[in-house]
Scaffold this motif. Structure first.
Motif, mmCIF file in Angstrom:
data_model
loop_
_atom_site.group_PDB
_atom_site.id
_atom_site.type_symbol
_atom_site.label_atom_id
_atom_site.label_comp_id
_atom_site.label_asym_id
_atom_site.label_seq_id
_atom_site.Cartn_x
_atom_site.Cartn_y
_atom_site.Cartn_z
ATOM 1 N N VAL A 3 24.068 33.241 1.252
ATOM 2 C CA VAL A 3 23.658 33.817 -0.067
ATOM 3 C C VAL A 3 24.265 35.362 -0.382
ATOM 4 C CG1 VAL A 3 21.394 34.654 -1.425
ATOM 5 C CG2 VAL A 3 21.479 32.405 0.000
ATOM 6 N N SER A 4 24.207 35.957 0.756
ATOM 7 C CA SER A 4 24.852 37.226 0.710
ATOM 8 C C SER A 4 26.452 37.279 0.329
ATOM 9 C CB SER A 4 24.797 38.050 1.948
ATOM 10 O OG SER A 4 25.658 39.233 2.310
ATOM 11 N N TYR A 5 27.100 36.216 1.173
ATOM 12 C CA TYR A 5 28.395 36.199 0.601
ATOM 13 C C TYR A 5 28.773 35.651 -0.946
ATOM 14 C CZ TYR A 5 33.169 34.097 0.472
ATOM 15 O OH TYR A 5 34.456 33.933 -0.049
ATOM 16 N N ILE A 6 27.874 34.917 -1.322
ATOM 17 C CA ILE A 6 27.832 34.542 -2.757
ATOM 18 C C ILE A 6 27.516 35.669 -3.585
ATOM 19 C CG2 ILE A 6 26.833 33.169 -4.591
ATOM 20 C CD1 ILE A 6 26.428 31.008 -2.482
ATOM 21 N N VAL A 7 26.807 36.541 -3.345
ATOM 22 C CA VAL A 7 26.156 37.678 -4.242
ATOM 23 C C VAL A 7 27.360 38.729 -4.325
ATOM 24 C CG1 VAL A 7 24.567 39.607 -4.271
ATOM 25 C CG2 VAL A 7 23.737 37.490 -3.997
ATOM 26 N N GLN A 8 27.863 38.689 -2.938
ATOM 27 C CA GLN A 8 29.064 39.848 -2.988
ATOM 28 C C GLN A 8 30.335 39.206 -3.678
ATOM 29 O OE1 GLN A 8 30.226 40.760 1.236
ATOM 30 N NE2 GLN A 8 32.036 42.036 0.594
ATOM 31 N N ARG A 9 30.593 38.042 -3.501
ATOM 32 C CA ARG A 9 31.919 37.360 -4.322
ATOM 33 C C ARG A 9 31.610 37.546 -5.735
ATOM 34 N NH1 ARG A 9 36.752 36.955 -3.418
ATOM 35 N NH2 ARG A 9 37.433 34.693 -4.235
ATOM 36 N N THR A 10 30.247 37.365 -6.335
ATOM 37 C CA THR A 10 30.136 37.459 -7.498
ATOM 38 C C THR A 10 30.083 38.966 -8.199
ATOM 39 O OG1 THR A 10 28.381 35.457 -7.443
ATOM 40 C CG2 THR A 10 28.302 36.941 -9.492
ATOM 41 N N LEU A 11 29.727 39.814 -7.214
ATOM 42 C CA LEU A 11 30.007 41.123 -7.696
ATOM 43 C C LEU A 11 31.329 41.540 -7.908
ATOM 44 C CD1 LEU A 11 27.000 43.032 -5.634
ATOM 45 C CD2 LEU A 11 27.188 42.644 -8.298
ATOM 46 N N GLU A 12 32.243 41.236 -6.891
ATOM 47 C CA GLU A 12 33.497 41.450 -6.878
ATOM 48 C C GLU A 12 34.298 40.912 -8.002
ATOM 49 O OE1 GLU A 12 35.048 39.801 -3.120
ATOM 50 O OE2 GLU A 12 34.212 41.620 -1.920
ATOM 51 N N GLU A 13 33.813 39.847 -8.494
ATOM 52 C CA GLU A 13 34.556 39.111 -9.585
ATOM 53 C C GLU A 13 34.293 39.720 -10.932
ATOM 54 O OE1 GLU A 13 33.672 34.812 -9.589
ATOM 55 O OE2 GLU A 13 34.508 34.621 -7.806
ATOM 56 N N LYS A 14 32.937 40.343 -10.901
ATOM 57 C CA LYS A 14 32.373 40.922 -12.289
ATOM 58 C C LYS A 14 33.507 42.351 -12.053
ATOM 59 C CE LYS A 14 27.857 39.073 -13.049
ATOM 60 N NZ LYS A 14 26.439 39.607 -12.929
ATOM 61 N N ASN A 15 33.268 43.065 -11.200
ATOM 62 C CA ASN A 15 34.194 44.415 -10.922
ATOM 63 C C ASN A 15 35.525 44.149 -11.402
ATOM 64 O OD1 ASN A 15 34.403 47.049 -10.470
ATOM 65 N ND2 ASN A 15 35.024 46.627 -8.365
ATOM 66 N N LEU A 16 36.206 43.036 -10.854
ATOM 67 C CA LEU A 16 37.487 42.709 -11.366
ATOM 68 C C LEU A 16 37.793 42.317 -12.806
ATOM 69 C CD1 LEU A 16 38.860 40.605 -8.331
ATOM 70 C CD2 LEU A 16 39.610 42.704 -8.951
ATOM 71 N N LYS A 17 36.685 41.709 -13.393
ATOM 72 C CA LYS A 17 36.811 41.636 -14.909
ATOM 73 C C LYS A 17 36.782 42.833 -15.447
ATOM 74 C CE LYS A 17 34.922 38.226 -18.219
ATOM 75 N NZ LYS A 17 34.219 37.201 -18.208
ATOM 76 N N VAL A 18 35.921 43.674 -15.253
ATOM 77 C CA VAL A 18 35.745 44.927 -15.834
ATOM 78 C C VAL A 18 37.069 45.907 -15.841
ATOM 79 C CG1 VAL A 18 34.681 47.190 -15.677
ATOM 80 C CG2 VAL A 18 33.026 45.139 -15.567
ATOM 81 N N LEU A 19 37.606 45.621 -14.626
ATOM 82 C CA LEU A 19 38.769 46.582 -14.176
ATOM 83 C C LEU A 19 40.108 45.866 -15.194
ATOM 84 C CD1 LEU A 19 38.892 47.019 -10.270
ATOM 85 C CD2 LEU A 19 38.562 48.737 -12.444
ATOM 86 N N ALA A 20 39.976 44.593 -15.418
ATOM 87 C CA ALA A 20 41.049 44.013 -16.194
ATOM 88 C C ALA A 20 40.712 44.300 -17.705
ATOM 89 C CB ALA A 20 40.825 42.440 -15.851
ATOM 90 N N TYR A 21 39.820 44.621 -18.070
ATOM 91 C CA TYR A 21 39.634 44.742 -19.539
ATOM 92 C C TYR A 21 39.223 46.554 -19.935
ATOM 93 C CZ TYR A 21 39.453 39.899 -20.163
ATOM 94 O OH TYR A 21 39.656 38.477 -20.242
ATOM 95 N N THR A 22 39.553 47.274 -18.777
ATOM 96 C CA THR A 22 39.087 48.731 -18.982
ATOM 97 C C THR A 22 40.551 49.548 -18.893
ATOM 98 O OG1 THR A 22 37.156 48.311 -18.357
ATOM 99 C CG2 THR A 22 37.827 50.492 -18.437
#
Length: 185
Positions: free
Chosen positions: A1-20
């Protein structure tokens, strides 16, 4: 669960970086294109585009260094963000010295331009900036493009048609600015 949460946060962060845009913390060109594609698919016809270009950025970079140019870009971005706070739509840095705002509905575009100009003037005075601080603006609305081209209901008008008109108007204003300020340009 911890891995999935961390992975989801990383993906969201990358998406923000890609559009900012990292200098202005505004949406970048990819962000703008994504929002414009959504706007086109929605078939919304009540919007206006404000196309903006910083005047004298090259002069500022040449005479005050790229730090001065970056400061000018951030001030412009801040002025746009502040003017757009209480209206529907979106804004972003199209690249270099160009910015784009889309207002939905588009009936108050002139008031937003005035607010951006007022914000710029206030920031220039507050920060006692030694370089010129101004923008050239072009405004166009979806409805005026339809009226100009007498498109039938079967022909498709896209946001790129509205942007082209706003860009052309901005360029005309930019030429007038250069005539009035030949020493700076």
């Amino acid at each position: 669960v911890s891995y999935i949460v961390q992975r989801t946060l990383e993906e969201k962060n990358l998406k923000v970086l890609a559009y900012t845009d990292n200098l202005t913390a505004m949406g970048n060109r990819q962000y703008l294109q994504r929002k414009l594609d959504i706007l086109d698919r929605s078939r919304n016809t009540d919007y206006a585009v404000i196309f903006m270009d910083i005047n004298d950025l090259k002069y500022t970079n040449d005479h005050f260094g790229h730090e001065g140019g970056d400061q000018l870009i951030r001030i412009v971005a801040s002025s746009i963000k502040k003017a757009m706070e209480n209206v529907s739509g979106f804004s972003g840095r199209n690249g270099g010295d160009e910015f784009l705002s889309v207002l939905i509905p588009g009936n108050n575009a002139k008031e937003i331009v005035k607010q951006i100009q007022d914000n710029l003037l206030k920031m220039k005075e507050e920060e006692k900036l030694p370089f010129p601080v101004s923008l050239s603006f072009g405004i166009a609305s979806f409805s005026e493009i339809v009226a100009e081209h007498h498109f039938s209901g079967r022909e498709l008008i896209s946001s790129s048609d509205v942007i082209r008109k706003a860009d052309a108007r901005m360029y005309e204003e930019k030429c007038v600015h250069k005539l009035k300020h030949p020493m700076v340009s």
